[in-house]
Design a protein around this motif. Structure first.
Motif, PDB file in Angstrom:
ATOM      1  N   UNK A 299       1.997 -10.490  -5.302  1.00 31.51           N
ATOM      2  CA  UNK A 299       2.118  -9.736  -4.050  1.00 31.51           C
ATOM      3  C   UNK A 299       3.579  -9.611  -3.632  1.00 31.51           C
ATOM      4  N   UNK A 300       4.340 -10.688  -3.767  1.00 27.69           N
ATOM      5  CA  UNK A 300       5.763 -10.641  -3.429  1.00 27.69           C
ATOM      6  C   UNK A 300       6.489  -9.644  -4.336  1.00 27.69           C
ATOM      7  N   UNK A 301       6.118  -9.610  -5.610  1.00 28.86           N
ATOM      8  CA  UNK A 301       6.744  -8.664  -6.547  1.00 28.86           C
ATOM      9  C   UNK A 301       6.456  -7.225  -6.154  1.00 28.86           C
ATOM     10  N   UNK A 302       5.206  -6.942  -5.808  1.00 26.28           N
ATOM     11  CA  UNK A 302       4.836  -5.581  -5.421  1.00 26.28           C
ATOM     12  C   UNK A 302       5.539  -5.190  -4.126  1.00 26.28           C
ATOM     13  N   UNK A 303       5.616  -6.100  -3.182  1.00 26.62           N
ATOM     14  CA  UNK A 303       6.288  -5.807  -1.917  1.00 26.62           C
ATOM     15  C   UNK A 303       7.777  -5.561  -2.135  1.00 26.62           C
ATOM     16  N   UNK A 304       8.401  -6.336  -3.013  1.00 28.24           N
ATOM     17  CA  UNK A 304       9.826  -6.124  -3.310  1.00 28.24           C
ATOM     18  C   UNK A 304      10.061  -4.744  -3.924  1.00 28.24           C
ATOM     19  N   UNK A 305       9.117  -4.301  -4.737  1.00 23.76           N
ATOM     20  CA  UNK A 305       9.287  -3.016  -5.409  1.00 23.76           C
ATOM     21  C   UNK A 305       8.904  -1.812  -4.576  1.00 23.76           C
TER      22      UNK A 305
ATOM     23  N   UNK B  73       6.434   3.592   6.647  1.00 25.35           N
ATOM     24  CA  UNK B  73       6.329   3.601   5.184  1.00 25.35           C
ATOM     25  C   UNK B  73       6.301   2.168   4.645  1.00 25.35           C
ATOM     26  N   UNK B  74       7.131   1.297   5.201  1.00 24.49           N
ATOM     27  CA  UNK B  74       7.138  -0.104   4.757  1.00 24.49           C
ATOM     28  C   UNK B  74       5.832  -0.811   5.123  1.00 24.49           C
ATOM     29  N   UNK B  75       5.336  -0.582   6.335  1.00 28.14           N
ATOM     30  CA  UNK B  75       4.063  -1.195   6.743  1.00 28.14           C
ATOM     31  C   UNK B  75       2.946  -0.712   5.831  1.00 28.14           C
ATOM     32  N   UNK B  76       2.928   0.574   5.534  1.00 29.48           N
ATOM     33  CA  UNK B  76       1.920   1.126   4.629  1.00 29.48           C
ATOM     34  C   UNK B  76       2.038   0.491   3.245  1.00 29.48           C
ATOM     35  N   UNK B  77       3.260   0.344   2.758  1.00 36.06           N
ATOM     36  CA  UNK B  77       3.473  -0.264   1.441  1.00 36.06           C
ATOM     37  C   UNK B  77       2.954  -1.691   1.401  1.00 36.06           C
ATOM     38  N   UNK B  78       3.182  -2.452   2.453  1.00 36.65           N
ATOM     39  CA  UNK B  78       2.712  -3.840   2.499  1.00 36.65           C
ATOM     40  C   UNK B  78       1.183  -3.887   2.550  1.00 36.65           C
ATOM     41  N   UNK B  79       0.589  -3.058   3.388  1.00 36.52           N
ATOM     42  CA  UNK B  79      -0.880  -3.054   3.495  1.00 36.52           C
ATOM     43  C   UNK B  79      -1.541  -2.621   2.184  1.00 36.52           C
ATOM     44  N   UNK B  80      -1.004  -1.601   1.554  1.00 37.85           N
ATOM     45  CA  UNK B  80      -1.558  -1.142   0.282  1.00 37.85           C
ATOM     46  C   UNK B  80      -1.345  -2.204  -0.799  1.00 37.85           C
ATOM     47  N   UNK B  81      -0.198  -2.877  -0.766  1.00 34.95           N
ATOM     48  CA  UNK B  81       0.071  -3.951  -1.731  1.00 34.95           C
ATOM     49  C   UNK B  81      -0.948  -5.074  -1.576  1.00 34.95           C
ATOM     50  N   UNK B  82      -1.248  -5.469  -0.354  1.00 36.17           N
ATOM     51  CA  UNK B  82      -2.246  -6.514  -0.109  1.00 36.17           C
ATOM     52  C   UNK B  82      -3.602  -6.076  -0.669  1.00 36.17           C
ATOM     53  N   UNK B  83      -3.968  -4.839  -0.402  1.00 39.42           N
ATOM     54  CA  UNK B  83      -5.259  -4.323  -0.854  1.00 39.42           C
ATOM     55  C   UNK B  83      -5.333  -4.260  -2.372  1.00 39.42           C
ATOM     56  N   UNK B  84      -4.349  -3.657  -3.015  1.00 39.30           N
ATOM     57  CA  UNK B  84      -4.372  -3.471  -4.470  1.00 39.30           C
ATOM     58  C   UNK B  84      -4.291  -4.805  -5.203  1.00 39.30           C
ATOM     59  N   UNK B  85      -3.363  -5.664  -4.787  1.00 42.89           N
ATOM     60  CA  UNK B  85      -3.236  -6.966  -5.455  1.00 42.89           C
ATOM     61  C   UNK B  85      -4.515  -7.785  -5.224  1.00 42.89           C
ATOM     62  N   UNK B  86      -5.109  -7.662  -4.044  1.00 44.05           N
ATOM     63  CA  UNK B  86      -6.380  -8.338  -3.772  1.00 44.05           C
ATOM     64  C   UNK B  86      -7.492  -7.855  -4.705  1.00 44.05           C
ATOM     65  N   UNK B  87      -7.486  -6.570  -5.035  1.00 45.85           N
ATOM     66  CA  UNK B  87      -8.480  -6.035  -5.968  1.00 45.85           C
ATOM     67  C   UNK B  87      -8.256  -6.544  -7.397  1.00 45.85           C
ATOM     68  N   UNK B  88      -6.990  -6.617  -7.780  1.00 47.42           N
ATOM     69  CA  UNK B  88      -6.667  -7.009  -9.146  1.00 47.42           C
ATOM     70  C   UNK B  88      -6.886  -8.496  -9.386  1.00 47.42           C
ATOM     71  N   UNK B  89      -6.549  -9.306  -8.428  1.00 45.66           N
ATOM     72  CA  UNK B  89      -6.624 -10.767  -8.634  1.00 45.66           C
ATOM     73  C   UNK B  89      -7.906 -11.344  -8.089  1.00 45.66           C
TER      74      UNK B  89
END
Length: 172
Positions: free
Chosen positions: A119-125, A156-172
């Motif tokens: 999640x930290x990696x996705x948020x950084x990117x 845009x940053x808030x959206x990126x964080x929320x989508x990152x939480x959702x996507x990484x949550x789906x993958x892991x």
């Protein structure tokens, strides 16, 4: 291959200079004008950069990050953002180098393959150093009123964080 990659940029510069000379252009004078404009741009944005760097150091030195992290704990828990990543999310819009340091600490502590590490990696990117970018680019061209740019960038940053939480949550 390594020799080729190291010689590409000087080769491109030589091609540009050669082309300019063949066409009879004042390559050296244009280079000097560009260097002068670059220096003037640096002098124009320096006060903005200095103010940003001082603000970041005050933010870090006063331990405001930990205090804000404690205040935001209920909200971050509700959206599924681990408490360990909240400081990264808060620091990334302000300081890229500070965020890289925090990211490195997260990876060293929790591992790159953990939920927190991924999640930290996705948020950084996917997020941006908003305040630095606005300071540099708007300051370079002399724009004083940023209008809706800041709000758009924060959204845009808030959206990126929320989508990152959702996507990484789906993958892991």
């Amino acid at each position: 291959m390594e020799y080729f990659t190291k010689s590409v940029i000087p080769f491109i510069v030589l091609i540009i200079l050669g082309y300019g000379m063949i066409k009879g252009r004042k390559v050296y004078e244009w280079f000097m004008e560009g260097a002068k404009e670059g220096l003037q741009t640096c002098l124009r944005i320096f006060p903005c950069l200095l103010a940003m760097l001082v603000a970041v150091q005050i933010f870090k030195g006063a331990d405001l990050l930990d205090m804000i992290n404690r205040i935001l704990a209920p909200v971050s828990g509700f959206i599924g953002l681990p408490e360990e990543i909240v400081p990264l999310v808060l620091l990334k819009p302000i300081s890229g180098s500070g965020a890289i340091g925090m990211f490195t600490e997260i990876i060293n502590t929790y591992g790159a393959d953990s939920f927190i590490g991924i999640l930290a990696s996705v948020i950084m990117g996917t997020t941006e150093t908003i305040f630095y970018t606005i300071t540099v680019y708007f300051g370079a061209v002399g724009i004083k009123k940023i209008r809706h740019t800041l709000w758009g960038a924060v959204m845009a940053d808030v959206t990126a964080v929320l989508v990152a939480i959702f996507i990484v949550g789906l993958i892991i």
